[in-house]
Structures are given as structure tokens and as C-alpha cells.
Design an enzyme around this catalytic site. Sequence first.
Site, PDB file in Angstrom:
ATOM      1  N   CYS A   2       0.841  -1.185   0.000  1.00 39.51           N
ATOM      2  CA  CYS A   2       0.000   0.000   0.000  1.00 39.51           C
ATOM      3  C   CYS A   2       0.881   1.241   0.000  1.00 39.51           C
ATOM      4  CB  CYS A   2      -0.898   0.008   1.226  1.00 39.51           C
ATOM      5  SG  CYS A   2      -1.849  -1.500   1.462  1.00 39.51           S
ATOM      6  N   ARG A  27       3.388   0.293  -6.840  1.00 36.13           N
ATOM      7  CA  ARG A  27       3.464  -0.625  -5.709  1.00 36.13           C
ATOM      8  C   ARG A  27       2.335  -1.651  -5.718  1.00 36.13           C
ATOM      9  NH1 ARG A  27       6.634   1.545  -1.350  1.00 36.13           N
ATOM     10  NH2 ARG A  27       5.331   0.516   0.172  1.00 36.13           N
ATOM     11  N   TRP A  86      -3.926  -2.047  -1.020  1.00 34.75           N
ATOM     12  CA  TRP A  86      -3.839  -3.403  -1.579  1.00 34.75           C
ATOM     13  C   TRP A  86      -4.529  -4.318  -0.577  1.00 34.75           C
ATOM     14  CZ3 TRP A  86      -1.482  -8.159  -0.359  1.00 34.75           C
ATOM     15  CH2 TRP A  86      -1.323  -9.047  -1.442  1.00 34.75           C
ATOM     16  N   ASN A 112      -0.654   1.167   6.450  1.00 34.65           N
ATOM     17  CA  ASN A 112      -0.045   0.039   5.759  1.00 34.65           C
ATOM     18  C   ASN A 112       0.313  -1.010   6.800  1.00 34.65           C
ATOM     19  OD1 ASN A 112      -0.159   1.573   3.464  1.00 34.65           O
ATOM     20  ND2 ASN A 112       2.048   1.919   3.310  1.00 34.65           N
ATOM     21  N   GLY A 113       0.134  -2.289   6.456  1.00 35.30           N
ATOM     22  CA  GLY A 113       0.473  -3.362   7.388  1.00 35.30           C
ATOM     23  C   GLY A 113      -0.752  -4.171   7.741  1.00 35.30           C
ATOM     24  N   GLU A 493      14.161 -17.959 -12.146  1.00 33.00           N
ATOM     25  CA  GLU A 493      13.806 -16.554 -12.278  1.00 33.00           C
ATOM     26  C   GLU A 493      13.015 -16.305 -13.560  1.00 33.00           C
ATOM     27  OE1 GLU A 493      13.606 -12.357 -11.766  1.00 33.00           O
ATOM     28  OE2 GLU A 493      13.664 -14.113 -10.455  1.00 33.00           O
ATOM     29  N   LYS A 497       9.288 -14.727 -13.857  1.00 36.10           N
ATOM     30  CA  LYS A 497       8.979 -13.550 -14.665  1.00 36.10           C
ATOM     31  C   LYS A 497       7.795 -13.815 -15.592  1.00 36.10           C
ATOM     32  CE  LYS A 497      11.583 -10.546 -13.145  1.00 36.10           C
ATOM     33  NZ  LYS A 497      11.228 -11.195 -11.891  1.00 36.10           N
ATOM     34  N   GLU A 500       4.584 -13.941 -13.515  1.00 33.99           N
ATOM     35  CA  GLU A 500       4.220 -12.646 -12.934  1.00 33.99           C
ATOM     36  C   GLU A 500       3.558 -11.723 -13.947  1.00 33.99           C
ATOM     37  OE1 GLU A 500       7.303 -11.324  -9.502  1.00 33.99           O
ATOM     38  OE2 GLU A 500       8.164 -11.518 -11.499  1.00 33.99           O
ATOM     39  N   HIS A 516      12.795 -37.644 -13.353  1.00 28.26           N
ATOM     40  CA  HIS A 516      12.254 -38.101 -12.067  1.00 28.26           C
ATOM     41  C   HIS A 516      10.815 -37.644 -11.865  1.00 28.26           C
ATOM     42  CE1 HIS A 516      16.118 -39.691 -10.835  1.00 28.26           C
ATOM     43  NE2 HIS A 516      16.685 -38.551 -11.195  1.00 28.26           N
ATOM     44  N   LYS A 611       4.659  -4.321  -5.482  1.00 27.64           N
ATOM     45  CA  LYS A 611       6.100  -4.174  -5.651  1.00 27.64           C
ATOM     46  C   LYS A 611       6.854  -4.508  -4.381  1.00 27.64           C
ATOM     47  CE  LYS A 611       9.956  -2.919  -7.642  1.00 27.64           C
ATOM     48  NZ  LYS A 611      10.584  -3.813  -8.621  1.00 27.64           N
TER      49      LYS A 611
END
Length: 616
Positions: A2, A27, A86, A112-113, A493, A497, A500, A516, A611
Amino acid sequence: MCGIVGYIGRRDVAPLLLEGLQRLEYRGYDSAGIAIGAGSGKGTKGAKGTQGGALRTAKAKGRVRDLEARLPKRFAGTTGIAHTRWATHGAPNDENAHPHLDAGGQVAVVHNGIIDNASDLRAKLVADGVEFRSETDSEVLAHLIGRDASATLEEKVRGALRMIDGTYGIAVLHAGFPDRIVVARNGSPVVLGIGEKEMFVSSDVAALVSHTRQVVTLDDGEMATLKADDYRTYTTEGSRTSASPTTVEWEAESYDMGGHDTYMHKEISEQADAVDRVLRGRIDDRFSTVHLGGLNLDAREARAVRRVKILGCGSAYHAGQIGAQMIEELARVPADAEPASEFRYRNAVVDPDTLYIAVSQSGETYDTLAAVQELKRKGARVLGVVNVVGSAIARETDGGVYVHAGPEVCVVSTKCFTNTAVAFALLALHLGRIRDLSVADGKRIIAGLRRLPEQIAGILREEQRIAELAAEYANAKSMMFVGRVRGFPVAREASLKLKEVSYVHAEAYPASELKHGPLALIEPAVPTVAVVPDDDLLEKNRATLEEIKARSGRILAVAHREQEKADHTIVVPKNEDELDPVLMGIPLQLLAYHSALALGRDIDKPRNLAKSVTVE
């Protein structure tokens, strides 16, 4: 996650707050809102929230532009706070958007939190007759502050904070104290901006740098009172603290799109310059090593290290995996990487001979910060590898390395990931030369580091071909990413990407693990991206390609030469074996970007993501 913005001074506050919120859009958020202090202009109707009362608010689900469109025509004032939310408690809607007011409309809070004991506090307040307007945990704070009978706003806020468990970065307005904003931090960033007869507050310097570069970053357990011509900081217990402003190194222009269509594309394209920055001034040709003055780790202490443990989340964790391999190869110290979110909960054995390294782009990632704090409590030595100067992890650790990537606005990390991997190469070389790495190998790695910027620029010049390949593979129902040893973190990675930013399902496996189990998934509709460096494992990797082709799988290889068994090969320039992972990740960033572009995704703001993850 947020975003918080606040201002007190002489200027009209609403445009300043909207501008600040727009700077924080990267963010991730689902709603936005503004509260303006008492005595500023006349109350009017027209936006969701309380109008015509002591404090005036406007709130809207959606983007900042939706909030701006719903602001009343007369919404003037010189003091205010604003927020992008958020969702953690309650669906994205107007009622759950911040700021939240107390029952009398005297208190406005942005938060925020997460308040862990919000349910218990809410039940007690409801039993006392309080009517809640939202489903959020944050509204609890507004009611607690509003019901406190203390004489000053600072005491009211302290009293409320003593009752809550959890994390917070908050800013508070009170109609009875129109000359101030009170803010507090515990686990979620709060930054003060020091102006000329005006003060700012934000959760991120991005909202401040167009107005001031003089900032004060609060520590956990610290509060501040902002007035137009002054500020003071103190603990949540009331003791004064001394906080001197520091100068932000990034200009406001660093947060602009710079002619690109998206921030992600801009940041991918900046990587050659960014890598040059992380190297600049650090190479020591005389001794074939590097200078890392911020480590606070002398040669004797470095030689005493028996193991290295790297902690991070998401892309930072993957960069840590690359770093661990570099440290093992160059310094010959056992090293591994682990998700910080797992480490902090598993009651790990903390070894005094282990060097712990916390990795975070923002320096505020909550799970990583909590792991650092637990390690420090147990007496461990902890270094930080972060991008943001003065961030919480930078302040909490014993020393570290700044990666100097510059501001990274897009939610998905590209240039910061690359710079973090290069920073680990510097650290590995530093530790290696203190231990047993030869002068010749030191010179070899330095020469490779110096080649990186131009090699990255060369890869970026091949963007059009990578875009064409992305269009061909974008409609896959799923994709497999494989790599062996050095190539595996690159595959992980790249898989992250793609997920995301394009929302295409993808999985990453060590190439040796295919037989396997995952080999059962191979079919023409599930292409494989194979990381195939030209090193001592080349033939092993080629055998993996044979296995995939034998099962009618399509293959896109990222390699140093054309691969006969691959349907397509992206050829990248060869560097030293240890540094090849840095280069092999670059085209896969472009692959993810152009896949998302082909699928029409909102590239800079992927759904459900934020973010800077400052909650658990």
C-alpha cells in the site's frame, strides 16, 4: 505494498496528494482515497465518504484517476493524507478504501500493514456500541484513537498503538489538532520529506523526490509529529530521538518512463548502464580484487567464515541462489540460499561461524526484515544486499553492499535482479581473494565483469527477434524451464517472470530432475525453455534436450551457440563460466515482457501483485 502520502504546509493539498499517489501506483493497489484537514474550504457532496464534517474524505475503488474524477469541485486545503490500498482485509470497494474515520469524523487514519488482533479489538468496540463502516483491520485504529481521552494527539496515537499487535506504517489527522500530522512505523516504511515551511510524509521516497530530496526514515518503534515549519521524532514510549535528514541520491526524473511504453521495458533497457554503476569505483586492479567498504568485515573476520547463508524472497531469493554458487566457486566456502519467509519460521540453528546475507530490492521486504531481526537477536552477523539507501534492512544489518540499480518502478524486478547478481559476483571475488582465489583468477573475473555492460547491450539489440519468438510461444498452455547447476536459478527466475507478467503457467526444474517426474508433462503444447551454457556441463544439457525431443516437446534454448536439438535458440555472448548466469537471464526477461505484450497484459501492474511486500 500500500502507499501513503501526506502533506502539511501552505500549498493546495489535493493536487500534491494525487501526484504522490500516482508516483506510488507501481506498488500495486486496488483503491485510493484522500482526507483533508479541518478548517480548509467548505464541505460538499459528491465523493464516497464523509463530506461537510470536521474532516473531509474522498475514496474510490480502482485507480488514482478514478479517485481524481470523483473529487468534489471544492476540495481545497493545506493539510491532508492519502492512500492507495492493496486488499488484505475486505474486498476492494469504496467502503474499504482508506482513509478511515472514527465515529465522530474527527480522526482520519491511513495504514499500511496488518493488525493481527484486529478481530478481538473490533469485537470489543462493537460491544461498546461502535458501528464499523468497513471490513478492514485498519478502521480499528481510527476508533481507538478517536475514543482515547488523552490531551494530545501524540498521546492518543500512542495509546492506540499500545493496544494493537502487528505491523503498521500510519499517518493520522485529527480535527482538534489541525496544525499537525502524526505518523508512526513498525515494520512498514514511513519516510518524512523536509521542505521549506512544508513537510511531507510517504511510504516511499518516489512520492517525495519531486518536492524535496531531504528525507528522514523512521525506525521501527518510532513516531513523528509534522508541522508546516518543523518536525520531531520520538519513540512510541515518548522518548525523543534524533533523526537528521539525509539526501536522496535519485532525481525525480529517475521515476519517469523516459519515452518507453512501460516501466518494465525502460528498466530492462537500462541494465547495461545499471551494471556499469554497480561496478564503478569498486574494482581494484592492483590486487585483482574489489573494494566493498560497506561490508564492515575485515580480512581476519572474512577468513573465519565457515558457511554463508543467503535469505531473500522471490527474485531476490533467485539472485541469492546465483550468489551462493558464485561464493562456493570463487571463495570455496559452503553457501546456500533459502526463502526468508521459510527461514524465519523454522527455528533454524544459528551458527556463529556462518555469515548471513539478506537480499531485498526495496530493503523493506517484511519476511526478510523479520529474518534479519531474528538473526540479530540470536547474535548472528548479517550483511545486506539492497538497492535502497537507508532502508530498514540496510539499517538493521551489520554492513552490506548497495546494488545501485536506480529506482525500479515496475512490479516485476529486472534491472535490480541483474545488479544483485553482479553485486554477489563482487562479494564472491572479494571473499575469494581474501581466501585462496589466485591473482590470475581474480584478473579473469575482473575482465569478465568489465565485459558485462557491452554484452548486455548486445543482447538488448536482439530484442526484435526475441519479440517474434515470444509471439510464437505466448499461447502455450504451460511452459517448462530447465537448467543445470548455474543454469537452474536462471530458469527459476525466468519462470517467475513469465508467471508474474504474462499469467502463463510455468514451472522450473533442474534439468537432471526431468526424468524423475516432470518429463510426464512434456508434449507439443508444453514447450520447454532450456538454459544451456557452454561450460563443462554442455553435453549433459544436450542430453536433456534429446530427452525432450524424443517426447515431441518443443524447445527454446538460451545458449552460447546454436543448439541442433532446439526448435529455436537465443544466442547470448560468452563470459566467464561463473558470470554467464548474469547474461543468460536478460533475454528471458524480454521473452516474458513480449509474451505479456502479445497477450495484452497490464505489464507494470500485474494482477494480485505488489512491488514492495511489507506484510506477511
